[in-house]
Design an enzyme around this catalytic site. Structure first.
Site, PDB file in Angstrom:
ATOM      1  N   HIS A 122      34.424  35.061  32.762  1.00 29.12           N
ATOM      2  CA  HIS A 122      33.235  34.459  33.377  1.00 29.12           C
ATOM      3  C   HIS A 122      32.009  34.533  32.469  1.00 29.12           C
ATOM      4  CE1 HIS A 122      35.182  35.074  37.579  1.00 29.12           C
ATOM      5  NE2 HIS A 122      35.433  33.872  37.105  1.00 29.12           N
ATOM      6  N   CYS A 130      21.090  27.255  24.018  1.00 33.81           N
ATOM      7  CA  CYS A 130      20.320  26.038  24.246  1.00 33.81           C
ATOM      8  C   CYS A 130      21.265  24.876  24.534  1.00 33.81           C
ATOM      9  CB  CYS A 130      19.462  25.727  23.016  1.00 33.81           C
ATOM     10  SG  CYS A 130      18.557  24.164  23.160  1.00 33.81           S
ATOM     11  N   SER A 192      39.187  42.414  43.874  1.00 42.35           N
ATOM     12  CA  SER A 192      39.720  42.023  45.179  1.00 42.35           C
ATOM     13  C   SER A 192      40.633  40.811  45.085  1.00 42.35           C
ATOM     14  CB  SER A 192      38.562  41.715  46.132  1.00 42.35           C
ATOM     15  OG  SER A 192      37.726  40.705  45.583  1.00 42.35           O
TER      16      SER A 192
END
Length: 245
Positions: A122, A130, A192
Protein backbone atom coordinates in the site's frame (compact mmCIF):
# COMPACT_ATOMS: atom_id res chain seq x y z
CA UNK A 1 -1.14 -32.51 22.03
CA UNK A 2 1.69 -30.46 20.61
CA UNK A 3 0.79 -26.77 20.50
CA UNK A 4 0.31 -24.83 17.29
CA UNK A 5 3.21 -22.56 18.31
CA UNK A 6 5.60 -25.51 18.64
CA UNK A 7 4.50 -26.97 15.32
CA UNK A 8 4.89 -23.63 13.57
CA UNK A 9 8.32 -23.12 15.14
CA UNK A 10 9.45 -26.44 13.64
CA UNK A 11 8.24 -25.40 10.17
CA UNK A 12 9.94 -22.00 10.43
CA UNK A 13 13.18 -23.74 11.36
CA UNK A 14 12.89 -26.13 8.39
CA UNK A 15 12.00 -23.49 5.79
CA UNK A 16 14.70 -21.88 3.66
CA UNK A 17 12.45 -19.36 1.88
CA UNK A 18 9.69 -17.63 3.81
CA UNK A 19 7.04 -15.19 2.60
CA UNK A 20 5.48 -13.02 5.31
CA UNK A 21 2.28 -11.02 5.00
CA UNK A 22 1.97 -8.33 7.67
CA UNK A 23 -0.71 -5.92 8.79
CA UNK A 24 -1.27 -3.22 11.37
CA UNK A 25 -0.93 -5.63 14.28
CA UNK A 26 2.80 -5.83 13.61
CA UNK A 27 3.28 -2.09 14.19
CA UNK A 28 1.03 -1.51 17.19
CA UNK A 29 3.86 -2.33 19.62
CA UNK A 30 5.77 0.57 18.05
CA UNK A 31 2.94 2.91 19.08
CA UNK A 32 1.28 3.10 15.67
CA UNK A 33 -2.53 2.72 15.91
CA UNK A 34 -4.32 -0.18 14.28
CA UNK A 35 -6.65 1.54 11.83
CA UNK A 36 -8.95 -1.42 11.20
CA UNK A 37 -9.25 -3.38 14.42
CA UNK A 38 -12.41 -3.30 16.52
CA UNK A 39 -11.15 -0.13 18.20
CA UNK A 40 -9.19 1.19 15.22
CA UNK A 41 -9.09 4.80 14.05
CA UNK A 42 -10.98 4.15 10.81
CA UNK A 43 -14.04 3.08 12.79
CA UNK A 44 -14.14 6.42 14.58
CA UNK A 45 -15.13 8.20 11.40
CA UNK A 46 -16.05 6.21 8.30
CA UNK A 47 -15.83 9.38 6.20
CA UNK A 48 -12.06 9.11 6.40
CA UNK A 49 -12.20 6.58 3.57
CA UNK A 50 -13.85 9.30 1.51
CA UNK A 51 -11.24 11.89 2.43
CA UNK A 52 -8.33 9.50 1.84
CA UNK A 53 -9.37 8.78 -1.74
CA UNK A 54 -7.86 9.67 -5.07
CA UNK A 55 -11.12 11.41 -5.99
CA UNK A 56 -10.95 13.72 -2.96
CA UNK A 57 -7.25 14.46 -3.54
CA UNK A 58 -8.05 15.51 -7.09
CA UNK A 59 -11.10 17.53 -6.01
CA UNK A 60 -9.61 19.34 -3.04
CA UNK A 61 -5.86 18.64 -2.62
CA UNK A 62 -5.37 21.40 -0.04
CA UNK A 63 -7.95 20.00 2.39
CA UNK A 64 -6.82 16.46 1.55
CA UNK A 65 -3.31 17.24 2.83
CA UNK A 66 -4.61 18.73 6.07
CA UNK A 67 -6.69 15.64 6.80
CA UNK A 68 -3.95 13.27 5.60
CA UNK A 69 -1.38 14.71 7.99
CA UNK A 70 -3.83 14.53 10.87
CA UNK A 71 -5.02 10.99 10.17
CA UNK A 72 -1.56 9.53 9.68
CA UNK A 73 0.07 11.65 12.39
CA UNK A 74 3.00 12.50 10.15
CA UNK A 75 4.59 14.72 12.78
CA UNK A 76 5.09 11.61 14.92
CA UNK A 77 6.32 9.31 12.17
CA UNK A 78 10.01 9.73 12.93
CA UNK A 79 9.35 8.91 16.60
CA UNK A 80 8.37 5.35 15.74
CA UNK A 81 10.93 2.55 15.71
CA UNK A 82 10.85 -1.15 14.78
CA UNK A 83 9.68 -3.44 17.57
CA UNK A 84 10.61 -7.03 18.45
CA UNK A 85 8.24 -8.43 15.80
CA UNK A 86 10.04 -6.52 13.05
CA UNK A 87 13.37 -7.58 14.54
CA UNK A 88 12.29 -11.24 14.65
CA UNK A 89 11.83 -11.17 10.89
CA UNK A 90 15.22 -9.54 10.44
CA UNK A 91 16.79 -12.22 12.63
CA UNK A 92 15.41 -14.91 10.32
CA UNK A 93 17.36 -13.30 7.49
CA UNK A 94 20.47 -13.14 9.63
CA UNK A 95 20.18 -16.90 10.10
CA UNK A 96 20.44 -17.34 6.33
CA UNK A 97 16.78 -17.64 5.43
CA UNK A 98 15.43 -15.83 2.38
CA UNK A 99 12.58 -13.68 3.69
CA UNK A 100 10.16 -11.69 1.55
CA UNK A 101 7.81 -9.39 3.43
CA UNK A 102 4.59 -8.18 1.83
CA UNK A 103 3.17 -5.52 4.12
CA UNK A 104 -0.04 -3.54 4.24
CA UNK A 105 1.71 -1.10 6.57
CA UNK A 106 2.84 2.25 5.24
CA UNK A 107 5.17 3.17 8.11
CA UNK A 108 8.41 1.85 6.57
CA UNK A 109 9.40 -0.02 9.75
CA UNK A 110 10.27 -3.32 8.04
CA UNK A 111 12.88 -1.54 5.97
CA UNK A 112 14.05 0.39 9.02
CA UNK A 113 14.49 -2.94 10.84
CA UNK A 114 16.89 -4.09 8.12
CA UNK A 115 14.88 -6.56 6.07
CA UNK A 116 16.22 -6.68 2.54
CA UNK A 117 13.15 -7.66 0.50
CA UNK A 118 10.09 -5.64 1.52
CA UNK A 119 7.11 -5.21 -0.79
CA UNK A 120 5.10 -2.22 0.42
CA UNK A 121 1.72 -3.27 -0.92
CA UNK A 122 0.00 0.00 0.00
CA UNK A 123 2.98 2.32 -0.43
CA UNK A 124 4.91 4.36 2.12
CA UNK A 125 4.28 7.48 4.20
CA UNK A 126 7.91 8.59 3.99
CA UNK A 127 7.74 10.10 0.50
CA UNK A 128 5.45 12.04 -1.85
CA UNK A 129 5.66 12.52 -5.61
CA UNK A 130 4.76 15.33 -7.97
CA UNK A 131 1.95 14.14 -10.29
CA UNK A 132 3.13 16.56 -13.00
CA UNK A 133 6.87 15.93 -13.29
CA UNK A 134 7.42 12.76 -11.24
CA UNK A 135 9.92 14.23 -8.78
CA UNK A 136 9.88 12.37 -5.47
CA UNK A 137 10.37 14.16 -2.15
CA UNK A 138 11.24 12.88 1.36
CA UNK A 139 9.10 13.34 4.44
CA UNK A 140 11.22 16.30 5.53
CA UNK A 141 10.08 18.27 2.48
CA UNK A 142 6.47 17.12 2.92
CA UNK A 143 6.47 18.62 6.41
CA UNK A 144 7.97 22.00 5.43
CA UNK A 145 4.58 23.42 4.44
CA UNK A 146 0.99 22.56 5.22
CA UNK A 147 0.29 21.68 1.58
CA UNK A 148 3.56 20.44 0.01
CA UNK A 149 4.41 21.60 -3.50
CA UNK A 150 6.96 20.56 -6.10
CA UNK A 151 9.93 22.95 -6.11
CA UNK A 152 11.21 22.05 -9.56
CA UNK A 153 11.56 25.10 -11.80
CA UNK A 154 8.39 25.76 -13.77
CA UNK A 155 6.35 23.14 -11.89
CA UNK A 156 4.92 23.95 -8.44
CA UNK A 157 2.25 21.23 -8.54
CA UNK A 158 0.79 19.89 -5.27
CA UNK A 159 2.44 16.62 -4.32
CA UNK A 160 0.59 13.32 -3.95
CA UNK A 161 1.62 11.01 -1.09
CA UNK A 162 3.18 7.70 -2.05
CA UNK A 163 0.53 5.56 -0.41
CA UNK A 164 -2.28 3.76 -2.17
CA UNK A 165 -5.37 5.91 -1.73
CA UNK A 166 -8.89 4.56 -2.05
CA UNK A 167 -9.47 4.42 -5.79
CA UNK A 168 -5.79 3.97 -6.63
CA UNK A 169 -4.67 0.81 -8.45
CA UNK A 170 -2.66 -1.83 -6.59
CA UNK A 171 0.62 -2.18 -8.51
CA UNK A 172 2.43 -4.67 -6.26
CA UNK A 173 0.06 -7.65 -6.41
CA UNK A 174 1.95 -9.61 -9.08
CA UNK A 175 5.24 -9.05 -7.24
CA UNK A 176 3.62 -10.29 -4.03
CA UNK A 177 2.31 -13.41 -5.75
CA UNK A 178 5.78 -14.10 -7.13
CA UNK A 179 7.23 -13.95 -3.60
CA UNK A 180 4.61 -16.43 -2.39
CA UNK A 181 5.27 -18.74 -5.31
CA UNK A 182 8.94 -19.01 -4.42
CA UNK A 183 8.39 -19.59 -0.71
CA UNK A 184 8.53 -22.85 1.26
CA UNK A 185 6.36 -21.33 3.99
CA UNK A 186 3.86 -18.49 4.29
CA UNK A 187 3.47 -16.58 7.56
CA UNK A 188 0.63 -14.10 8.04
CA UNK A 189 0.94 -11.78 11.01
CA UNK A 190 -1.24 -9.09 12.55
CA UNK A 191 -3.83 -8.64 9.83
CA UNK A 192 -7.59 -9.18 9.83
CA UNK A 193 -7.47 -10.10 6.12
CA UNK A 194 -10.49 -7.93 5.37
CA UNK A 195 -8.94 -5.77 2.64
CA UNK A 196 -9.02 -6.90 -0.98
CA UNK A 197 -7.00 -7.75 -3.02
CA UNK A 198 -4.42 -8.27 -0.25
CA UNK A 199 -6.62 -10.96 1.29
CA UNK A 200 -6.45 -12.95 -1.95
CA UNK A 201 -2.78 -13.70 -1.36
CA UNK A 202 -3.36 -16.48 1.22
CA UNK A 203 -5.84 -18.04 -1.21
CA UNK A 204 -3.14 -17.96 -3.88
CA UNK A 205 -0.71 -19.66 -1.50
CA UNK A 206 -3.33 -22.25 -0.51
CA UNK A 207 -4.04 -23.10 -4.14
CA UNK A 208 -0.32 -23.71 -4.61
CA UNK A 209 -0.29 -25.92 -1.50
CA UNK A 210 2.15 -23.75 0.37
CA UNK A 211 2.45 -24.57 4.05
CA UNK A 212 1.07 -21.59 5.95
CA UNK A 213 0.56 -20.16 9.42
CA UNK A 214 -1.59 -17.29 10.73
CA UNK A 215 -0.94 -15.32 13.91
CA UNK A 216 -3.60 -12.75 14.74
CA UNK A 217 -5.31 -11.67 17.94
CA UNK A 218 -8.80 -12.13 16.48
CA UNK A 219 -10.25 -14.74 14.09
CA UNK A 220 -10.27 -13.79 10.41
CA UNK A 221 -12.69 -14.79 7.65
CA UNK A 222 -9.86 -16.82 6.10
CA UNK A 223 -8.69 -18.95 9.02
CA UNK A 224 -9.57 -22.11 7.11
CA UNK A 225 -6.92 -21.28 4.49
CA UNK A 226 -4.08 -21.98 6.96
CA UNK A 227 -2.36 -25.08 8.28
CA UNK A 228 -1.56 -23.39 11.61
CA UNK A 229 -3.86 -20.81 13.22
CA UNK A 230 -2.87 -18.97 16.39
CA UNK A 231 -5.30 -16.46 17.91
CA UNK A 232 -3.16 -14.65 20.45
CA UNK A 233 -1.15 -11.51 21.06
CA UNK A 234 1.41 -11.30 18.27
CA UNK A 235 4.24 -10.03 20.45
CA UNK A 236 3.80 -12.81 23.02
CA UNK A 237 3.55 -15.44 20.29
CA UNK A 238 6.80 -14.23 18.73
CA UNK A 239 8.50 -14.60 22.11
CA UNK A 240 7.13 -18.14 22.38
CA UNK A 241 8.40 -18.97 18.89
CA UNK A 242 11.85 -17.69 19.82
CA UNK A 243 11.88 -19.87 22.93
CA UNK A 244 11.22 -22.89 20.74
CA UNK A 245 14.32 -22.24 18.62
Amino acid sequence: MESQVKKLAVEIDKANTIAVLTGAGVSTASGIPDFRSANGIWREDQSREYYMSRAYFQRNPEDFWMKYKEIFRLKLLKNYAPNHVHLFLREMEQKGKQVSIVTQNVDGLHTAAGNQHVIEYHGNLNTATCPACGTQYPLEHVMTEQVPHCIQAGCGDILKPDIVLFGDPITKHAEAEAALQQADLLLVMGTSLLVSPFNLLPVYAWSGRKLSGLINREPTPMDDQFDFVIHADLGKTIEELKQEE
